[in-house]
Each structure stands twice: as structure tokens, then as C-alpha cells.
Write an enzyme that holds these catalytic residues in place. Sequence first.
Site, PDB file in Angstrom:
ATOM      1  CG  ASN A   1      -4.506   6.747  13.891  1.00  0.00           C
ATOM      2  OD1 ASN A   1      -5.214   7.600  13.892  1.00  0.00           O
ATOM      3  ND2 ASN A   1      -3.217   6.854  13.153  1.00  0.00           N
TER       4      ASN A   1
ATOM      5  CB  CYS B   1       2.966   7.509   3.113  1.00  0.00           C
ATOM      6  SG  CYS B   1       3.431   6.503   4.428  1.00  0.00           S
TER       7      CYS B   1
ATOM      8  CB  SER C   1       9.450   5.209  14.504  1.00  0.00           C
ATOM      9  OG  SER C   1       8.866   5.277  13.388  1.00  0.00           O
ATOM     10  CG  LEU C   2      12.232   8.269  20.405  1.00  0.00           C
ATOM     11  CD1 LEU C   2      13.805   7.732  20.338  1.00  0.00           C
ATOM     12  CD2 LEU C   2      12.924   9.894  20.941  1.00  0.00           C
TER      13      LEU C   2
ATOM     14  CB  CYS D   1       7.561  -4.637   8.958  1.00  0.00           C
ATOM     15  SG  CYS D   1       8.786  -3.852   9.731  1.00  0.00           S
TER      16      CYS D   1
ATOM     17  CB  CYS E   1       3.240  -1.297  13.811  1.00  0.00           C
ATOM     18  SG  CYS E   1       3.229  -1.259  11.902  1.00  0.00           S
TER      19      CYS E   1
ATOM     20  CB  SER F   1      10.424   7.276   8.703  1.00  0.00           C
ATOM     21  OG  SER F   1      10.127   6.730  10.196  1.00  0.00           O
TER      22      SER F   1
ATOM     23  CD  GLU G   1      -2.837  -1.084   2.581  1.00  0.00           C
ATOM     24  OE1 GLU G   1      -4.079  -1.727   2.417  1.00  0.00           O
ATOM     25  OE2 GLU G   1      -2.187  -0.730   3.529  1.00  0.00           O
TER      26      GLU G   1
ATOM     27  CB  CYS H   1       1.148   6.488  11.544  1.00  0.00           C
ATOM     28  SG  CYS H   1       1.877   8.055  10.750  1.00  0.00           S
TER      29      CYS H   1
ATOM     30  N   GLY I   1       6.967  -1.642   6.276  1.00  0.00           N
ATOM     31  CA  GLY I   1       8.315  -1.982   6.103  1.00  0.00           C
ATOM     32  C   GLY I   1       9.096  -0.947   6.995  1.00  0.00           C
ATOM     33  CD  GLU I   2      13.513   0.329   9.588  1.00  0.00           C
ATOM     34  OE1 GLU I   2      12.776   0.833  10.628  1.00  0.00           O
ATOM     35  OE2 GLU I   2      14.441   1.163   8.821  1.00  0.00           O
TER      36      GLU I   2
ATOM     37  CB  CYS J   1       6.571  -1.545  16.052  1.00  0.00           C
ATOM     38  SG  CYS J   1       8.260  -0.909  15.577  1.00  0.00           S
TER      39      CYS J   1
HETATM   40  S1  SF4 Z   1       6.202   0.721  12.859  1.00  0.00           S
HETATM   41 FE1  SF4 Z   1       7.302   0.613  10.830  1.00  0.00          FE
HETATM   42  S2  SF4 Z   1       9.389  -0.495  11.625  1.00  0.00           S
HETATM   43 FE2  SF4 Z   1       7.813  -0.917  13.097  1.00  0.00          FE
HETATM   44  S3  SF4 Z   1       6.564  -2.971  12.648  1.00  0.00           S
HETATM   45 FE3  SF4 Z   1       5.418  -1.037  11.647  1.00  0.00          FE
HETATM   46  S4  SF4 Z   1       6.327  -0.972   9.672  1.00  0.00           S
HETATM   47 FE4  SF4 Z   1       7.893  -2.002  10.911  1.00  0.00          FE
END
Ligand code: SF4
Length: 348
Positions: free
Chosen positions: A294, A105, A217-218, A112, A119, A195, A92, A337, A163-164, A116
Amino acid sequence: MKKIDLKDFTFPQLTNFISELGLPAFRAKQIFSWLYRPDIHDFEQMTDLSKELRATLAEKCLISSLTPATKEISKDGTVKYGFRLDDEMMIESVLIPEETRNTLCVSSQVGCAMGCRFCLTGTMGFKRNLRPAEIVNQVMAAMTDMAADNKGRLTNLVFMGMGEPLANFDNLIDSLEILMDQRGLDFSSRKITVSTCGLVPRIRELGERVGVNLAISLHSANDKTRSQLMPVNDTYAVDELLNACRHDFPMAKRRRIMFEYTLFEGINDSLSDAKELARKLHGIRCKINLLSYNPCESLPYHSPSRKKIEAFQKVLQDAGYSAFIRTSRGADISAACGQLAKKNDGEQ
Ligand code: SF4
């Protein structure tokens, strides 16, 4: 024989490939410029190449593209595109139109591996890396769709989709070089933000190789809390990450690192969390984006009240930081996000 996707090549890589075919280097320049025109899908359209060369290219190579398999439009104007890849995997991209800019974006992986906890992409697990062409084609598809809808120009790119990005480093760098190449799409490095959740060893190299903007992403400046939210923190702890931002990332004057901080009720939203953040960011040229989480049915987190977010912001502002409260875009179509998670089992 598997055909070679020419959109996977940066300009120097294409020049090598062309010379391996025994052709002069200027052909690479001609072909590269054609590849990044939105209306070009066939070598026959490359009218300044000889018939023989067009036939050779068609035999050995292909020009890939993506067209949206799904398109959802939020009530706030955000557009979420779903793209089906050659192996039927789905990714996406999200277009965020604003008054002065249009931002896409972009996804860098299918799924990923970073896990996290907040997410949805993370809950999918890792499927595979995207090739440079698959990254660039998201951008080209959005540009084509915007042109068809008279939506103006795509101005900014953020690598904050699925993804990272730094875990797909080589393909990321190639795709950025293609996107910024003046012979093609010609995006300025100032208009691109990558990011990361904090893959420290790649941060310096990113800055040195492509000079784009960096976002982190802190979500917490406290190791215990951050490790609960983001397993990557067990490998690269807060101080190590912030030291890489402070000392290792080469940054042009007037640029700043962007810290993304999503507030989760009762987890990282207290005034002492804000004070710890202010203390830990000391000496880093930065701005801070505060986002309210969210809510999502399958995850156990909640968003704090607006009052609480404003109090958090005030602590940061009083400490001299630029801290902004960002409103999430596209939450009604799961485009905000942390909400990107296309099913990859064939079901849509
Ligand atoms: S926030 Fe980013 S790095 Fe973390 S699991 Fe989601 S997509 Fe991966």
C-alpha cells in the site's frame, strides 16, 4: 493506592487474588464471568456478590474498558477504531467484515521496536507494551460497537495491528488465555492468529502455551533482501526462522502456518524471488498470502503491477503451494497492513 485492574488477570491469577483477599475460590468464577459481559462496568452490577464484597472490590479494584475515541469507516466497510489509553497514548484496531466472518486486527504494543522499513508503525518507534486488559478491551469495544450497529458477531482475531506481539510475550499469553476462557469471551484457538516478524525463540513457546494459529511476516526468502526490509533478519535469519516454523511450532492436523508476503516493486517481486521462496518453504505445512504494497507518501516503496503479482503467484502454485492474492482492506482510511500509526503527541 493504585487500584488493580481485574481485567489484567487470567482466571487462575484472579483465583489467587481472590484467595489473598480471604475469599472462597467460587467467587473468582462469579467475578470472572461478570467481567467479560459487555454491559458490566461497575461492581454494583455484580448482583450475586454480597454488598460487603462489592464494596471491598470497589475500594481495591477497577474494571477497565475502552471506547473508541475515533472511528473511521472505509468505503469497503472496514472500520478503524482509535482508542485513547489512560496515559493518553493512542492505539488502533481494525474491523474487517467479510461475507462469512468478521475479523478484528488487534494491537499489542504502542508503536513497535522492530523497525520494518515499509511499516508506518515501525517509524513511530516503541512507546510501551499493552497490558492484557488493554488488549482484551479492544476486542470488547469492537464487539459492543458491532452489536450497536447490528453488524453480527466478531468471529476471528488477528494480532497484526500495532506492535510485535511476541515482543510483549507475557501480556500476549495472558490476553489470549483470557480471550479463550470459556467462562468469558470463549474464542476458539482456531479463530485466533498471532503474527510475528520472526522472533524465533518465542515461536515454539507460543504454540505450546496457547495453540493459536501462527502467521509470519516474511516478505522475502533471501537474507540480503529481507535484512534490507526488516532489521530483525540480522538477528534471526531466514533459515533459522523457517526451521523454527518447520520443526518447532506444534501444529494440530489440518492447520497451516500463514506466510505474509508483501510485494514491493523491484525489490522482492521477481520470478527468481518466487522460486527462492518456493524452495525455502519446502517441508512446511503452509499457505502464502501475497499482498501488494500500500503506497504511502513518506516511504520509498511502490506496488508491482497485478500481472507481476499473478506471475509470482503462479510460480508458487506450480510448486504445489496454496498461494492467494489478497486485496488490501481499508487503504483509504489508512487501515491496511503497515499503515497503522496513531500520532501520540496529543494530535489526532
Ligand atoms: S511490520 Fe509489525 S513488526 Fe514490523 S515494524 Fe510494523 S508493527 Fe512492528
